[in-house]
Design a protein around this motif. Structure first.
Motif, short mmCIF file in Angstrom:
data_model
loop_
_atom_site.label_atom_id
_atom_site.label_comp_id
_atom_site.label_asym_id
_atom_site.label_seq_id
_atom_site.Cartn_x
_atom_site.Cartn_y
_atom_site.Cartn_z
N UNK A 3 0.82 -1.21 0.00
CA UNK A 3 0.00 0.00 0.00
C UNK A 3 0.86 1.26 0.00
N UNK A 4 2.13 1.10 -0.29
CA UNK A 4 3.05 2.23 -0.33
C UNK A 4 3.15 2.79 -1.74
N UNK A 5 3.48 4.06 -1.82
CA UNK A 5 3.73 4.69 -3.11
C UNK A 5 5.07 4.19 -3.62
N UNK A 6 5.07 3.62 -4.83
CA UNK A 6 6.30 3.16 -5.46
C UNK A 6 6.68 4.20 -6.52
N UNK A 7 7.92 4.68 -6.44
CA UNK A 7 8.33 5.75 -7.34
C UNK A 7 9.81 5.59 -7.65
N UNK A 18 3.79 -16.78 -5.86
CA UNK A 18 2.70 -16.16 -5.11
C UNK A 18 2.08 -14.96 -5.82
N UNK A 19 1.15 -14.33 -5.11
CA UNK A 19 0.44 -13.16 -5.62
C UNK A 19 0.89 -11.92 -4.86
N UNK A 20 1.21 -10.86 -5.59
CA UNK A 20 1.53 -9.56 -4.99
C UNK A 20 0.45 -8.58 -5.45
N UNK A 21 -0.01 -7.74 -4.52
CA UNK A 21 -1.09 -6.79 -4.83
C UNK A 21 -0.60 -5.37 -4.56
N UNK A 22 -0.76 -4.49 -5.56
CA UNK A 22 -0.43 -3.08 -5.41
C UNK A 22 -1.73 -2.31 -5.21
N UNK A 23 -1.77 -1.46 -4.16
CA UNK A 23 -3.02 -0.75 -3.84
C UNK A 23 -2.87 0.77 -3.82
N UNK A 24 -1.66 1.32 -3.95
CA UNK A 24 -1.49 2.77 -3.90
C UNK A 24 -1.66 3.36 -5.30
N UNK A 25 -2.48 4.41 -5.43
CA UNK A 25 -2.81 4.93 -6.75
C UNK A 25 -1.86 6.00 -7.26
N UNK A 26 -0.75 6.23 -6.60
CA UNK A 26 0.17 7.27 -7.05
C UNK A 26 1.51 6.70 -7.48
N UNK A 27 1.60 5.43 -7.78
CA UNK A 27 2.87 4.81 -8.11
C UNK A 27 3.28 5.11 -9.55
#
Length: 176
Positions: A3-7, A18-27
């Motif tokens: 849930x972190x911003x990735x930049x 496995x499954x990884x889920x991205x939830x932050x909308x500013x990446x």
């Protein structure tokens, strides 16, 4: 779940089964490679990456409130793209160029559709999966629309590229 911003200008590689889920909308990232397992985009908005590749036997899933914006979108042979249709995520993928090499497309949320009043209205309710400015090379080996059907027998629900190869949509088309 991330849930972190990735930049940044580096490369993000999704490895492992496995499954990884991205939830932050500013990446915003330079390059994303889904090499193994599943990368699920569940952000409420757009993930931006210069290049995005899903390798053979790997999965990219785009949630119903999510979009992907990229310069180059690649689905390698035997990869899978899962897209959940939402009210504001069309197109699910916006790219300069897309290359699809015999991969699989699974659509959920495309309900049964009433027939339009005229043939000229076909396409008005299509869901745009991929939209490009430079074109789509190749095609999906299989398209699964989650059991969506037409209300009449002369129309079918299917996925298809536009005549100019700039978009890939799911919607109603003539059965013949």
């Amino acid at each position: 779940t991330v849930d972190n911003k990735l930049f940044g200008g580096g490369t993000v590689n999704k490895n492992g089964i496995g499954k990884a889920t991205l939830t932050n909308n500013e990446s915003r990232l330079s390059e994303i490679n889904v090499n193994e397992g599943e990368l699920s985009l569940e952000q409420n908005g757009t993930l931006v990456a210069n290049d995005y590749t899903t390798a053979a036997n790997a999965i990219t899933s785009i949630g119903s409130s999510s979009k992907l914006e990229t310069n180059n979108f690649v689905q390698d042979a035997n990869s899978t793209l899962n897209v959940s249709i939402g009210t504001n995520n069309s197109p699910a993928v916006q790219a300069d160029n897309a290359k699809i090499t015999d991969s699989n497309l699974n659509i959920t949320g495309f309900g049964s559709t009433d027939a339009p009043g005229k043939a000229s209205m076909l396409g008005e309710n299509d869901f745009v999966v991929i939209s490009t400015t430079g074109g789509i090379e190749g095609d999906f080996a299989s398209v699964n629309t989650g059991g969506a059907t037409s209300a009449v027998d002369y129309l079918v629900v299917e996925g298809k590229k536009s005549d100019d190869n700039l978009t890939y949509s799911v919607g109603l088309d003539l059965a013949w």
